[in-house]
Motif scaffolding. Structure first.
Motif, PDB file in Angstrom:
ATOM      1  N   ILE A 171      65.758  37.797  67.759  1.00 17.55           N
ATOM      2  CA  ILE A 171      64.889  38.700  68.514  1.00 17.55           C
ATOM      3  C   ILE A 171      64.257  37.882  69.635  1.00 17.55           C
TER       4      ILE A 171
ATOM      5  N   ARG B 260      69.542  45.932  64.084  1.00 21.62           N
ATOM      6  CA  ARG B 260      68.118  45.547  64.063  1.00 21.62           C
ATOM      7  C   ARG B 260      67.283  46.608  64.796  1.00 21.62           C
TER       8      ARG B 260
ATOM      9  N   VAL C  45      63.213  46.742  66.382  1.00 19.84           N
ATOM     10  CA  VAL C  45      62.113  45.814  66.637  1.00 19.84           C
ATOM     11  C   VAL C  45      60.831  46.560  66.996  1.00 19.84           C
TER      12      VAL C  45
ATOM     13  N   TYR D 220      60.515  42.982  62.789  1.00 19.69           N
ATOM     14  CA  TYR D 220      61.751  43.757  62.904  1.00 19.69           C
ATOM     15  C   TYR D 220      62.325  44.049  61.527  1.00 19.69           C
TER      16      TYR D 220
END
Ligand SMILES: *[C@@H]1O[C@H](CO)[C@@H](O)[C@H](O)[C@H]1NC(C)=O
Ligand SMILES: *[C@@H]1O[C@H](CO)[C@@H](O)[C@H](O)[C@H]1NC(C)=O
Ligand SMILES: *[C@@H]1O[C@H](CO)[C@@H](O)[C@H](O)[C@H]1NC(C)=O
Ligand SMILES: *[C@@H]1O[C@H](CO)[C@@H](O)[C@H](O)[C@H]1NC(C)=O
Length: 237
Positions: free
Chosen positions: A33, A142, A144, A184
């Motif tokens: 991230i 993912r 976030v 996340y």
């Protein structure tokens, strides 16, 4: 006099929440991230606590959208100055898949002008919460959560009309916001040999339509306008 002293001591206590900045940075780096979604100059100022269905998020926690775990906004916990305005966002950097994120980032939620931690007093009119609903065969993804501190109340903030093609770091920078917290989670798409994206053109450019993102797996059948992304193996990280 005495009251003033106690009040100022209290406010110090309230804002000196202990958090481990390195643990946050490492958690975000582990999921890539940082620095690909959150810029490398990010300095955490608070934990961004996020809890879906009673399970606290801890940098990569898996949730199950098809068990309705992410249908509603989670609960949040973070430290904030009550006299400062904040923005909270949820973005999908792996849209439609981590292997080929041609729609990224998709803005799933954007709540601006939040006074301190009073999230319900913020404005998410332009981007109401859209629950994650990964398409068949698109692998592990993912999502976030980002908390940014605003320079002031921003009543005239411009938010791009389309959910896809967003960039939370650019949005923060454009509006002189400082990212102060992030967390996340991951979800697994229903299995399939290829990533079937309804409504995507073969040119792969972001679609301005946001209707496709709420689709359930049963509506992700192939159509002539679907884009097939052969990805062989899932990016299970
Ligand atoms: C999810 O919610 C829908 C609609 O309320 C319900 O029909 C379904 O059974 C739920 N699924 C699970 C796994 O809880
Ligand atoms: C909330 O945001 C919408 C869309 O950006 C805007 O039209 C509206 O005026 C805002 N409401 C308040 C109370 O700021
Ligand atoms: C927001 O826009 C309105 C209408 O254009 C304007 O009157 C006001 O001064 C602007 N506010 C800020 C803080 O820029
Ligand atoms: C940031 O500003 C640039 C230049 O005005 C604009 O092209 C871009 O769309 C903005 N990005 C976001 C996410 O607001």
């Amino acid at each position: 006099m005495k009251f003033t002293l106690i009040a100022s001591l209290l406010s110090v206590t309230v804002f000196s929440q202990t958090f481990d900045a390195n643990a946050i940075l490492n958690g975000l780096k582990h999921g890539d991230i940082l620095p690909s979604i959150i810029p490398s100059d990010f300095k955490p100022e608070t934990n961004l606590g996020v809890t879906y269905v009673g399970r606290e998020m801890n940098f990569g926690t898996e949730y199950f959208p098809f068990n309705n775990e992410t249908d509603k906004l989670p609960e949040f916990a973070y430290n904030a100055d009550p006299n400062t305005f904040y923005t909270l966002a949820l973005v999908d950097p792996d849209a439609p898949s981590r292997a080929d994120p041609f729609r990224a980032q998709v803005r799933h939620w954007l709540n601006v002008n939040i006074p301190g931690t009073q999230i319900s007093a913020g404005n998410s009119t332009a981007t109401p919460y859209l629950a994650p609903r990964p398409f068949v065969g698109c692998g592990r993804k993912r999502f976030v959560y980002v908390l940014a501190k605003q320079p002031s109340q921003l009543p005239n903030l411009t938010v791009p009309a389309a959910r896809p093609g967003f960039n939370i770091a650019d949005f923060a920078k454009n509006n002189s916001m400082t990212i102060v917290g992030a967390n996340y989670f991951e979800v697994e798409a229903p299995p399939g040999d290829s990533c079937i994206v309804p409504g995507a053109s073969s040119s792969g450019s972001p679609s301005p339509s946001s209707t496709a993102y709420g689709a359930s797996p049963s509506s992700t059948k192939a159509s002539s306008s679907s884009k097939y992304i052969p990805h062989g193996k899932c990016l299970n990280v």
